[in-house]
Design an enzyme around this catalytic site. Structure first.
Site, PDB file in Angstrom:
ATOM      1  N   ARG A 231      11.080   9.903 -15.779  1.00  0.00           N
ATOM      2  CA  ARG A 231      11.555   9.231 -17.420  1.00  0.00           C
ATOM      3  C   ARG A 231      13.129   9.057 -17.180  1.00  0.00           C
ATOM      4  O   ARG A 231      13.611   9.524 -16.128  1.00  0.00           O
ATOM      5  CB  ARG A 231      11.811  10.734 -18.291  1.00  0.00           C
ATOM      6  CG  ARG A 231       9.713  10.487 -18.643  1.00  0.00           C
ATOM      7  CD  ARG A 231       9.879   9.470 -19.648  1.00  0.00           C
ATOM      8  NE  ARG A 231       8.661  10.283 -19.775  1.00  0.00           N
ATOM      9  CZ  ARG A 231       7.297   9.086 -20.457  1.00  0.00           C
ATOM     10  NH1 ARG A 231       7.263   8.676 -18.797  1.00  0.00           N
ATOM     11  NH2 ARG A 231       6.476   9.377 -20.409  1.00  0.00           N
ATOM     12  N   GLU A 260      16.321   4.686 -24.515  1.00  0.00           N
ATOM     13  CA  GLU A 260      15.610   3.852 -24.654  1.00  0.00           C
ATOM     14  C   GLU A 260      15.350   3.373 -25.989  1.00  0.00           C
ATOM     15  O   GLU A 260      15.207   4.038 -26.858  1.00  0.00           O
ATOM     16  CB  GLU A 260      14.255   4.214 -23.803  1.00  0.00           C
ATOM     17  CG  GLU A 260      13.943   4.008 -22.393  1.00  0.00           C
ATOM     18  CD  GLU A 260      13.278   4.291 -22.000  1.00  0.00           C
ATOM     19  OE1 GLU A 260      11.823   3.863 -22.815  1.00  0.00           O
ATOM     20  OE2 GLU A 260      12.680   4.498 -20.757  1.00  0.00           O
ATOM     21  N   HIS A 279      10.457  -0.243 -19.013  1.00  0.00           N
ATOM     22  CA  HIS A 279      10.000   0.631 -18.804  1.00  0.00           C
ATOM     23  C   HIS A 279       8.359   0.309 -19.011  1.00  0.00           C
ATOM     24  O   HIS A 279       7.332   0.648 -19.563  1.00  0.00           O
ATOM     25  CB  HIS A 279       9.945   1.538 -20.508  1.00  0.00           C
ATOM     26  CG  HIS A 279       8.966   2.911 -19.914  1.00  0.00           C
ATOM     27  ND1 HIS A 279       9.412   3.978 -20.798  1.00  0.00           N
ATOM     28  CD2 HIS A 279       8.543   4.318 -19.372  1.00  0.00           C
ATOM     29  CE1 HIS A 279       8.937   5.563 -20.033  1.00  0.00           C
ATOM     30  NE2 HIS A 279       7.849   4.613 -19.699  1.00  0.00           N
TER      31      HIS A 279
END
Length: 321
Positions: A231, A260, A279
């Site tokens: 993460r 993000e 991602h």
């Protein structure tokens, strides 16, 4: 009038495959919704299938969850639904553990090879029409520290060992002679100086948030590379940028970042020793169908009153090993 248990499916830009969802539709009322309609769709629902697993919409709609018994995340990470009301309540949380392990391991190996063989540099020379002989690094014999000892971390360790790398790990419990990691330590800062590559795959919990800060990067070798497939919030982004700029570490491959999506003018985009992907390290062809299949299989357990697979320990924030 709606008949049967109500299953709410929270989706983003795409819907789950209708054919794969057929076993659920046959025995339950399925409500599809995006984030804007979540509050309405949650009223009376016993199950929430978070197909859009990057969403942050649930806390704002939680007041409408008047009958919810089970949340299934379409991802391995469950941090988007680990807010206080869920942690303290009786709602069971499950995840899609196992689906993405091999794909993420392949991504990590690919990024390590990109660093060692400087494939981005070769591409830049090719695009400029330059024939220039260069030497490259070997990954065989290099040491990698895997931070996070869950199933994805194990898949990464096995693949990197097969490529000839020496693997160690950091986890919650110290142990020796682990079949995948060899040695597992608990002190991140003590383990970092021995690694040529550091791979972050720890779950995001209060204990792991910001674990890679200026002190951690200063503990790494100047030639070490950092790969984050966990993460973005595991990292203090400004400290990472500073470490890359001043040479504390040699490079970073980032599939996850904080924030993000990464803003267009963020300095990470401009650093020559950084490789960024949006991602998608686990997003192999067919992964969306795999998410639905995993939910349907767990729904079969739920409707038959059998134990659910991959139940998350809400205190830990992940499925115990």
């Amino acid at each position: 009038m709606e008949q049967g248990p109500i299953i709410t499916v929270l989706h983003g830009d795409s819907l789950p495959d209708d054919d794969l969802m057929a076993p659920v539709r046959e025995r339950a009322v399925v409500r599809y919704t995006d984030a804007s309609g979540l509050s309405t769709a949650l009223r009376g629902a016993e199950v929430l299938f978070v197909y859009d697993f990057l969403t942050r919409a649930l806390p704002g709609a939680w007041h409408a969850a008047d009958a919810l018994r089970w949340i299934h995340m379409g991802s391995t990470g469950v941090d988007p639904v680990m807010f206080p009301e869920v942690r303290a309540g009786d709602v069971v949380v499950t995840n899609t553990r196992g689906l993405f392990d091999s794909a993420i391991a392949e991504y990590v190996l690919g990024q390590i090879l990109c660093f060692a063989k400087d494939l981005p540099g070769s591409l830049r020379l090719q695009q400029s029409g330059v024939w220039r002989h260069r030497e490259s690094e070997r990954i065989s014999g290099a040491t990698v520290l895997v931070v996070g000892t869950g199933p994805i971390g194990r898949a990464i360790a096995r693949l990197l060992r097969a490529a000839g790398m020496t693997v160690r790990a950091v986890g919650r419990r110290a142990r020796a002679e682990d079949p995948d990691f060899g040695t597992v330590g608990v002190d991140l800062h003590a383990e970092l100086p021995g690694a040529d590559y550091v791979v972050a795959i720890a779950p995001l919990t209060p204990q792991t948030r910001n674990m890679f800060d200026a002190k951690a990067f200063a503990a790494m070798k100047p030639h070490a590379r950092f790969v984050n497939v966990g993460r973005g919030e595991l990292v203090v982004t400004d400290d990472l940028v500073a470490a890359l700029r001043d040479g504390s570490i040699a490079g970073a491959a980032l599939d996850v970042v904080d924030p993000e999506p990464l803003p267009a003018r963020h300095p990470l985009w401009q650093l020559p020793n950084v490789m960024i992907t949006p991602h998608n390290s686990g997003d192999f062809m067919g992964w969306r169908g795999g998410i639905v299949t995993a939910f349907v299989e767990n729904f079969e357990n739920w409707i038959a009153d059998r134990p659910l697979d991959n139940v998350v320990d809400k205190e830990l924030g992940y499925v115990p090993g």
